[in-house]
Structure formats: structure tokens, C-alpha cells
Design a protein around this motif. Sequence first.
Motif, PDB file in Angstrom:
ATOM      1  N   SER A 106      27.344  10.240  38.095  1.00  0.00           N
ATOM      2  CA  SER A 106      27.085   9.127  37.195  1.00  0.00           C
ATOM      3  C   SER A 106      26.182   9.623  36.071  1.00  0.00           C
ATOM      4  O   SER A 106      25.533  10.675  36.187  1.00  0.00           O
ATOM      5  N   ALA A 107      26.152   8.867  35.009  1.00  0.00           N
ATOM      6  CA  ALA A 107      25.328   9.265  33.871  1.00  0.00           C
ATOM      7  C   ALA A 107      24.891   8.021  33.123  1.00  0.00           C
ATOM      8  O   ALA A 107      25.419   6.917  33.327  1.00  0.00           O
ATOM      9  N   ARG A 108      23.931   8.225  32.250  1.00  0.00           N
ATOM     10  CA  ARG A 108      23.526   7.151  31.365  1.00  0.00           C
ATOM     11  C   ARG A 108      22.908   7.754  30.121  1.00  0.00           C
ATOM     12  O   ARG A 108      22.478   8.920  30.115  1.00  0.00           O
ATOM     13  N   GLN A 109      22.836   6.935  29.074  1.00  0.00           N
ATOM     14  CA  GLN A 109      22.226   7.362  27.827  1.00  0.00           C
ATOM     15  C   GLN A 109      21.148   6.353  27.465  1.00  0.00           C
ATOM     16  O   GLN A 109      21.334   5.139  27.605  1.00  0.00           O
ATOM     17  N   PHE A 110      20.046   6.850  26.990  1.00  0.00           N
ATOM     18  CA  PHE A 110      18.891   6.029  26.689  1.00  0.00           C
ATOM     19  C   PHE A 110      18.846   5.662  25.210  1.00  0.00           C
ATOM     20  O   PHE A 110      19.565   6.251  24.402  1.00  0.00           O
ATOM     21  N   PRO A 111      17.970   4.685  24.859  1.00  0.00           N
ATOM     22  CA  PRO A 111      17.904   4.270  23.441  1.00  0.00           C
ATOM     23  C   PRO A 111      17.592   5.409  22.477  1.00  0.00           C
ATOM     24  O   PRO A 111      17.984   5.356  21.312  1.00  0.00           O
ATOM     25  N   ASN A 112      16.902   6.451  22.954  1.00  0.00           N
ATOM     26  CA  ASN A 112      16.626   7.587  22.064  1.00  0.00           C
ATOM     27  C   ASN A 112      17.752   8.614  22.090  1.00  0.00           C
ATOM     28  O   ASN A 112      17.585   9.714  21.561  1.00  0.00           O
ATOM     29  N   TYR A 113      18.876   8.264  22.716  1.00  0.00           N
ATOM     30  CA  TYR A 113      20.107   9.062  22.800  1.00  0.00           C
ATOM     31  C   TYR A 113      20.023  10.213  23.789  1.00  0.00           C
ATOM     32  O   TYR A 113      21.021  10.913  23.967  1.00  0.00           O
ATOM     33  N   SER A 114      18.887  10.401  24.447  1.00  0.00           N
ATOM     34  CA  SER A 114      18.864  11.389  25.518  1.00  0.00           C
ATOM     35  C   SER A 114      19.719  10.876  26.676  1.00  0.00           C
ATOM     36  O   SER A 114      20.098   9.704  26.715  1.00  0.00           O
ATOM     37  N   SER A 115      20.003  11.763  27.592  1.00  0.00           N
ATOM     38  CA  SER A 115      20.941  11.381  28.652  1.00  0.00           C
ATOM     39  C   SER A 115      20.545  12.027  29.963  1.00  0.00           C
ATOM     40  O   SER A 115      19.857  13.057  29.999  1.00  0.00           O
ATOM     41  N   GLU A 116      20.946  11.402  31.043  1.00  0.00           N
ATOM     42  CA  GLU A 116      20.778  11.942  32.378  1.00  0.00           C
ATOM     43  C   GLU A 116      22.124  11.971  33.092  1.00  0.00           C
ATOM     44  O   GLU A 116      22.930  11.047  32.944  1.00  0.00           O
ATOM     45  N   LEU A 117      22.319  13.034  33.855  1.00  0.00           N
ATOM     46  CA  LEU A 117      23.468  13.134  34.741  1.00  0.00           C
ATOM     47  C   LEU A 117      22.935  13.118  36.166  1.00  0.00           C
ATOM     48  O   LEU A 117      22.049  13.900  36.494  1.00  0.00           O
ATOM     49  N   ASN A 118      23.467  12.250  36.991  1.00  0.00           N
ATOM     50  CA  ASN A 118      23.068  12.158  38.385  1.00  0.00           C
ATOM     51  C   ASN A 118      24.230  12.525  39.287  1.00  0.00           C
ATOM     52  O   ASN A 118      25.366  12.117  39.045  1.00  0.00           O
ATOM     53  N   VAL A 119      23.922  13.287  40.303  1.00  0.00           N
ATOM     54  CA  VAL A 119      24.926  13.627  41.299  1.00  0.00           C
ATOM     55  C   VAL A 119      24.339  13.312  42.668  1.00  0.00           C
ATOM     56  O   VAL A 119      23.281  13.834  43.026  1.00  0.00           O
ATOM     57  N   ASN A 120      25.018  12.452  43.401  1.00  0.00           N
ATOM     58  CA  ASN A 120      24.574  12.066  44.743  1.00  0.00           C
ATOM     59  C   ASN A 120      25.325  12.839  45.814  1.00  0.00           C
ATOM     60  O   ASN A 120      26.407  13.384  45.562  1.00  0.00           O
ATOM     61  N   ALA A 121      24.750  12.857  47.002  1.00  0.00           N
ATOM     62  CA  ALA A 121      25.417  13.444  48.178  1.00  0.00           C
ATOM     63  C   ALA A 121      26.003  14.807  47.847  1.00  0.00           C
ATOM     64  O   ALA A 121      27.216  15.040  47.984  1.00  0.00           O
ATOM     65  N   LEU A 122      25.147  15.702  47.404  1.00  0.00           N
ATOM     66  CA  LEU A 122      25.593  17.005  46.916  1.00  0.00           C
ATOM     67  C   LEU A 122      26.411  17.767  47.948  1.00  0.00           C
ATOM     68  O   LEU A 122      26.111  17.781  49.149  1.00  0.00           O
TER      69      LEU A 122
END
Lengths: 114, 114
Positions: free
Chosen positions: A65-81
Motif C-alpha cells: 500500500s502507499a500514500r502521498q502527503f500534502p507536501n507530495y512526499s510518499s510512503e510505501l508500506n509492505v505488510n506480512a513480508l
Amino acid sequence: DAGVTQSPTHLIKTRGQQVTLRCSPISGHKSVSWYQQVLGQGPQFIFQYYEKEERGRGNFPDRFSARQFPNYSSELNVNALLLGDSALYLCASSFNPSGGNTIYFGEGSWLTVV
Amino acid sequence: DQQVKQNSPSLSVQEGRISILNCDYTNSMFDYFLWYKKYPAEGPTFLISISSIKDKNEDGRFTVFLNKSAKHLSLHIVPSQPGDSAVYFCAAPHYGGSQGNLIFGKGTKLSVKP
């Protein structure tokens, strides 16, 4: 000017754990894409976000999953590796989603799952 | 189902000679192609692109040729220099998607020997 920055650069996780990777795009760039590069393969598209909305999703399981923040930075999350998630994760930014020759990549985050 | 194929994993050439890197694609709807260069521990960097309305695009030592009937493109580097030693990726925007969603080949590792 700073390029695309990613953190962390290297990390080791255990199977079943969760990981969050971070990306700061080039200043002024509103589109961020995430790619996974497994050893010996080309980068494979995971997500694209533009103006905080998902614009595209590749063929990856819901553990990603991922998301983008108001400052346009982003995170990628990976569960249950899984062991197979071990790869170089690349973030790319562009001014808008149509910028083919203006897509800039970061140096990537190396993830090792043991 | 690989839509962008680079069938040569590696190529070795002598400094000053021509390097020719090949790429084949299967989707006739692709209308734009890009070449990226990647050094170890760095993200891919954009090299050159070509639109499907052209059959050639040149930028300094780098020229890309497109043969739409054969679904084939090639990157020519003349003259090759040791600093050109890197992995080269051919890529195309996913049809119907934005150019932030690129489909990459597996890459060709070019070694230019002094």
C-alpha cells in the motif's frame, strides 16, 4: 537542488514483519511512482500517486500500500513480508503524470527479508 | 508476459567502437519508448526517448532507432567510452496509463573496455 531522496537506504526485516519506505520528490514535482527491482530484472511498477490520489496500481498483492502527503512526499508500506519481497525499491517523481522523459528516480531502498 | 524484452543480458565492446543495445516489444499500442542507464547503487537515469511517429532520435553519442513493423528498437552509442559501462533499460509507458507507469525490460549490462 536536491533530487529524489529515499529512506532508509538499506534495511533488513524478518518474514512477517512490516516495513515503511519513504520518498521525497524533487521540489515542485507532484507525481510519485514506486517500483520494485528484483535482482536480474527490470524495475516493476507498483503505484503512482498524483495530487495525493492513486493514479495507477501494478500487479502487486494487497500487502502493498502507499500514500502521498500534502507536501507530495510518499510512503510505501509492505505488510506480512515474504522472502520474495527482498528487492530494491525505487521511487520516481515527475512534475505531472505525463512526464515520460522527466521522470527522475531516487537511489532506492534496499530491502532484505530474512 | 513480458511486453518489453531485452534478450541480451550483457554486451562487451572496445572503447571507441559502437555499442548496439536491442529491445523488442509485443504491444503494438505502445507509442513512446525510453532508455534508462543505471550505475550500481544509483537509481536509473533517463538517457533518450523516441515517439512512435519517428524512426530515429539522436542526442550526441546516443541514437535510438525504432522499427515499428518489427516491434524493435535499438540504442547506438558511438563512440563507446568506459564511463558508458552500466546497465541499460528499455521502457515503455503502460498503454492507457500515465508515463509514470513504465514497463521495463530486464536490462543489458554494457561493459566498455579501455
